[in-house]
Design a protein around this motif. Structure first.
Motif, mmCIF file in Angstrom:
data_model
loop_
_atom_site.group_PDB
_atom_site.id
_atom_site.type_symbol
_atom_site.label_atom_id
_atom_site.label_comp_id
_atom_site.label_asym_id
_atom_site.label_seq_id
_atom_site.Cartn_x
_atom_site.Cartn_y
_atom_site.Cartn_z
ATOM 1 N N ASP A 4 32.959 27.282 18.847
ATOM 2 C CA ASP A 4 32.762 28.202 20.357
ATOM 3 C C ASP A 4 33.278 29.318 20.389
ATOM 4 N N LEU A 5 33.044 30.947 20.159
ATOM 5 C CA LEU A 5 34.230 32.094 20.504
ATOM 6 C C LEU A 5 33.867 32.669 21.901
ATOM 7 N N LYS A 6 35.426 32.916 22.276
ATOM 8 C CA LYS A 6 35.372 33.022 23.321
ATOM 9 C C LYS A 6 36.140 34.788 23.515
ATOM 10 N N ARG A 7 35.707 35.179 23.951
ATOM 11 C CA ARG A 7 35.929 37.004 23.579
ATOM 12 C C ARG A 7 37.214 37.422 25.175
ATOM 13 N N ILE A 8 38.216 37.642 24.246
ATOM 14 C CA ILE A 8 39.275 37.576 25.352
ATOM 15 C C ILE A 8 39.362 39.036 26.702
ATOM 16 N N ARG A 9 39.340 38.689 27.097
ATOM 17 C CA ARG A 9 39.517 40.120 28.662
ATOM 18 C C ARG A 9 40.949 40.808 28.755
ATOM 19 N N THR A 10 40.317 41.907 28.281
ATOM 20 C CA THR A 10 41.122 43.014 28.426
ATOM 21 C C THR A 10 41.548 43.035 29.728
ATOM 22 N N ALA A 11 43.228 43.905 29.950
ATOM 23 C CA ALA A 11 43.729 43.948 31.268
ATOM 24 C C ALA A 11 42.662 44.236 32.298
ATOM 25 N N ALA A 12 42.184 45.666 31.828
ATOM 26 C CA ALA A 12 41.269 46.309 32.523
ATOM 27 C C ALA A 12 39.723 45.809 32.968
ATOM 28 N N SER A 14 39.653 42.274 33.502
ATOM 29 C CA SER A 14 39.927 41.273 34.772
ATOM 30 C C SER A 14 40.175 41.858 35.649
ATOM 31 N N ALA A 15 40.946 42.993 35.637
ATOM 32 C CA ALA A 15 41.354 44.071 36.832
ATOM 33 C C ALA A 15 40.103 44.394 37.155
ATOM 34 N N VAL A 16 39.239 44.748 36.514
ATOM 35 C CA VAL A 16 37.748 45.317 37.289
ATOM 36 C C VAL A 16 36.871 43.503 38.336
ATOM 37 N N LEU A 17 37.202 42.755 37.606
ATOM 38 C CA LEU A 17 35.988 41.758 37.900
ATOM 39 C C LEU A 17 37.646 41.120 39.357
ATOM 40 N N GLU A 18 38.339 41.310 39.302
ATOM 41 C CA GLU A 18 39.548 40.993 40.651
ATOM 42 C C GLU A 18 39.087 41.416 41.243
ATOM 43 N N ARG A 46 30.174 39.667 31.557
ATOM 44 C CA ARG A 46 29.209 38.817 30.267
ATOM 45 C C ARG A 46 29.891 40.068 29.945
ATOM 46 N N GLU A 47 29.616 41.010 29.203
ATOM 47 C CA GLU A 47 30.467 42.401 27.913
ATOM 48 C C GLU A 47 31.252 42.861 28.587
ATOM 49 N N GLY A 48 32.439 42.517 29.756
ATOM 50 C CA GLY A 48 33.043 43.476 29.609
ATOM 51 C C GLY A 48 33.187 45.254 29.507
ATOM 52 N N ARG A 63 36.815 50.359 26.004
ATOM 53 C CA ARG A 63 38.132 49.242 25.966
ATOM 54 C C ARG A 63 38.556 49.119 26.041
ATOM 55 N N THR A 64 39.169 50.796 24.302
ATOM 56 C CA THR A 64 39.935 51.138 23.709
ATOM 57 C C THR A 64 40.769 51.765 25.050
ATOM 58 N N LEU A 65 40.167 52.400 24.686
ATOM 59 C CA LEU A 65 40.177 54.043 25.989
ATOM 60 C C LEU A 65 41.303 53.597 27.847
ATOM 61 N N VAL A 66 40.334 52.731 27.820
ATOM 62 C CA VAL A 66 40.991 52.745 29.631
ATOM 63 C C VAL A 66 41.945 51.388 29.454
ATOM 64 N N ARG A 67 42.939 51.216 29.741
ATOM 65 C CA ARG A 67 44.076 50.299 29.281
ATOM 66 C C ARG A 67 44.050 49.613 30.784
ATOM 67 N N GLU A 68 43.641 50.159 32.006
ATOM 68 C CA GLU A 68 44.374 50.170 33.414
ATOM 69 C C GLU A 68 43.012 50.247 34.320
ATOM 70 N N ILE A 69 42.466 50.112 35.615
ATOM 71 C CA ILE A 69 41.948 50.117 36.177
ATOM 72 C C ILE A 69 42.706 50.561 37.960
ATOM 73 N N ALA A 70 42.768 51.504 38.105
ATOM 74 C CA ALA A 70 43.395 51.618 39.661
ATOM 75 C C ALA A 70 42.477 51.149 40.544
ATOM 76 N N PRO A 71 43.355 51.251 42.155
ATOM 77 C CA PRO A 71 43.112 50.414 43.214
ATOM 78 C C PRO A 71 42.221 51.163 43.076
ATOM 79 N N LEU A 72 41.307 50.085 44.139
ATOM 80 C CA LEU A 72 40.226 51.313 44.824
ATOM 81 C C LEU A 72 40.138 51.468 45.981
ATOM 82 N N ALA A 73 39.761 53.460 45.831
ATOM 83 C CA ALA A 73 40.048 53.692 47.682
ATOM 84 C C ALA A 73 39.380 53.391 48.677
ATOM 85 N N ASP A 74 39.716 53.010 49.290
ATOM 86 C CA ASP A 74 39.263 52.572 50.923
ATOM 87 C C ASP A 74 39.126 52.584 52.432
#
Length: 430
Positions: A4-12, A14-18, A46-48, A63-74
Motif C-alpha cells: 500500500d503506497l501512501k502519498r506524503i503531503r507537502t507542507a503546503a 497540509s496547510a490547505v486542509l488545516e 485526495r489529490e493534493g 506542488r513544487t512551486l508553492v511551498r507555503e500557504i499563507a493564512p486566509l484573510a478574514d
C-alpha cells in the motif's frame, strides 16, 4: 505481495486542509453550500495540489512551486483604490476577497448583489467538478467568502464601462473572490477586470469570474493581471455563449511571481462568435501560465485565439490552448495561434496548441512560433541610424501590439498599448 503506497503531503497541501478545517464553520452559506465546499476540498485531500503528472498542469507544478500557504484573510484591509483605467468607468471593488464598494451608482439596467448574501440565502451554488484539472475553481469554491453577482437586463445597452477591481492590501495572506456576470438577451456590456497587489508582499489569491452571455448579447472584456513581484495569482474565467452572441476578450499579463489564468469557453448556441487574445510580458524569474479551453458544441460558430508572449531573463511562460469541436458542430471556423519571443538564453517558453475535431465540415487550424528578434529587421532599423535599444523596443512593441488588434479603434486598444509601453520602458533597454 502488494504494497500500500501512501502519498506524503507537502507542507503546503497540509496547510490547505488545516486552514479549511479551521475556517469552515465561519464561511458563509447554508447547509447545501457547506456540503458543496466539503466536496470541493475533498479534491485536495485526495489529490493534493496540482502537479506535473496531471497533464493540464504538467508545466505549472504547484506542488513544487508553492511551498507555503499563507493564512486566509478574514477581512478587507486598508487599501487605496486606484483611479479607473478608463475615465468615467464605474468601479466595483473587492479587497482581500471582500466586496467593499460598487453596490450603488451603477448604470441603468445593471444590478449587483454581494456574493456573501446570496451564499447565506442559498441563492448561489458552489458545486462543480472535483477533477484535478479544475483545481483553481475547487480551491476558490471551498474558501470563498465574498464577491458579487451582477446582472444586465434584457436589451440594456450599458454605455458606461464597468471596472471590476480585485486587489490586495498589504500583508502575506491568501484571499479568494468570486463573481458571476449575466448578460440578458440583446444586452451590451464593456468590462475591465483588473487584478492588482502591492510589490514586495507575498500575497496569494484565487479569482473566479463566470460570464453568461445571453442570446444576441455583446460583451467586451479586458482582463489585466499586474500583481506584485512576490504574488501568487490563480485565476479562472468561464464563459457560456448563447446563440448570436459576440464576445471579445483580451488578457494583459505582466505581474506576479507565479501566475496561472485559465479561460474556459462553451458555445451553447448557434451563430455565436468569440475573439480572444493574450499579451504576456514576463522577466526576472516570473512563471506565467495561460491555459485556454474552447468547446464548440453547436454548429455555425466562429472563434479566433491569438496570443503573443515576450520572455526575458530566466522567466518562463506557458501557453496551453485546446479547441474541441463536437460531432454535431458542423460549419465551425476556429483559428488559434501563439507567437513568442525569447530575449535571453535562459528564457523559457512552452507552447501547446491542440485541436480535437469530431465534425467533418469545419475550418480549423492552430500554430505556434518561438524565436528571437528577427536579425534582418534589426539590421534594417540600425542601418537607418536608430539606436540598438530603441530599435529593439520598436520591434517588440510592434510584435506585442498585434495582440490588441481585436480591439482596433476601441479604448481597450490604447490601454493595451500603454501597458506594453510601460513594460518595455523597464525591460527593452536591458
Amino acid at each position: 505481495m502488494n504494497a500500500d503506497l501512501k502519498r506524503i503531503r507537502t507542507a503546503a497541501e497540509s496547510a490547505v486542509l488545516e486552514s479549511f478545517a479551521d475556517v469552515e464553520d465561519s464561511l458563509p452559506g447554508n447547509a447545501a453550500t457547506h456540503a458543496d465546499r466539503r466536496t470541493r476540498i475533498a479534491l485536495f485531500e485526495r489529490e493534493g495540489l496540482p502537479h506535473r503528472r496531471i497533464e493540464p498542469w504538467k508545466y505549472t507544478d504547484l506542488r513544487t512551486l508553492v511551498r507555503e500557504i499563507a493564512p486566509l484573510a478574514d477581512s478587507a484591509g486598508a487599501a487605496e483604490v486606484p483611479a479607473p483605467l478608463l475615465s468615467g468607468a464605474r468601479q466595483i471593488v473587492v479587497v482581500d476577497g471582500f466586496l467593499t464598494s460598487g453596490s450603488t451608482d451603477l448604470p441603468a439596467g445593471v444590478t449587483l448583489a454581494p456574493l456573501m448574501d446570496t451564499l447565506v440565502e442559498g441563492a448561489a451554488s458552489l458545486a462543480g467538478a472535483d477533477t484535478p484539472d479544475r483545481a483553481i475553481d475547487a480551491l476558490n469554491a471551498a474558501f470563498v467568502r465574498d464577491g458579487y453577482a451582477l446582472s444586465v437586463e434584457k436589451n440594456a445597452k450599458v454605455d458606461t464601462p464597468l471596472e471590476l477591481v480585485f486587489m490586495r492590501s498589504t500583508g502575506a495572506s491568501m484571499s479568494h473572490a468570486r463573481a458571476r456576470i449575466v448578460l440578458g438577451e440583446g444586452a451590451d456590456l464593456t468590462v475591465i477586470e483588473r487584478h492588482i497587489s502591492p510589490d514586495g508582499e507575498a500575497c496569494q489569491s484565487s479569482a473566479v469570474t463566470n460570464y453568461t452571455v445571453g442570446e444576441g448579447a455583446s460583451l467586451a472584456v479586458l482582463r489585466t493581471q499586474d500583481e506584485g513581484s512576490d504574488a501568487v495569482h490563480l485565476g479562472e474565467i468561464t464563459m457560456d455563449l448563447a446563440a448570436k452572441s459576440h464576445t471579445k476578450l483580451l488578457h494583459l499579463v505582466a505581474g506576479a511571481k507565479l501566475a496561472r489564468t485559465e479561460t474556459r469557453v462553451v458555445f451553447a448556441g448557434e451563430e455565436a462568435r468569440l475573439d480572444v487574445a493574450g499579451i504576456t510580458m514576463v522577466a526576472d524569474r516570473q512563471h506565467s501560465d495561460s491555459t485556454l479551453y474552447v468547446d464548440h458544441l453547436v454548429p455555425h460558430c466562429d472563434s479566433t485565439e491569438t496570443f503573443k508572449a515576450v520572455i526575458d531573463d530566466a522567466a518562463k511562460a506557458v501557453f496551453q490552448g485546446k479547441i474541441v469541436v463536437a460531432q454535431d458542430a458542423q460549419k465551425v471556423d476556429a483559428q488559434m495561434a501563439i507567437n513568442s519571443l525569447l530575449l535571453s538564453d535562459t528564457a523559457d517558453m512552452v507552447a501547446k496548441p491542440e485541436l480535437e475535431i469530431f465534425a467533418d465540415d469545419v475550418s480549423c487550424a492552430h500554430g505556434a512560433t518561438c524565436g528571437d528578434i528577427e536579425e534582418d529587421l534589426m539590421f534594417y532599423l540600425l542601418a537607418r541610424g536608430i539606436a540598438p535599444n530603441e530599435a529593439r523596443k520598436l520591434l517588440l512593441q510592434a510584435f506585442l501590439s498585434e495582440g490588441a488588434e481585436l480591439f482596433e479603434d476601441h479604448p481597450f486598444e490604447q490601454l493595451a498599448f500603454d501597458a506594453i509601453e510601460n513594460w518595455l520602458a523597464a525591460h527593452a533597454a536591458r
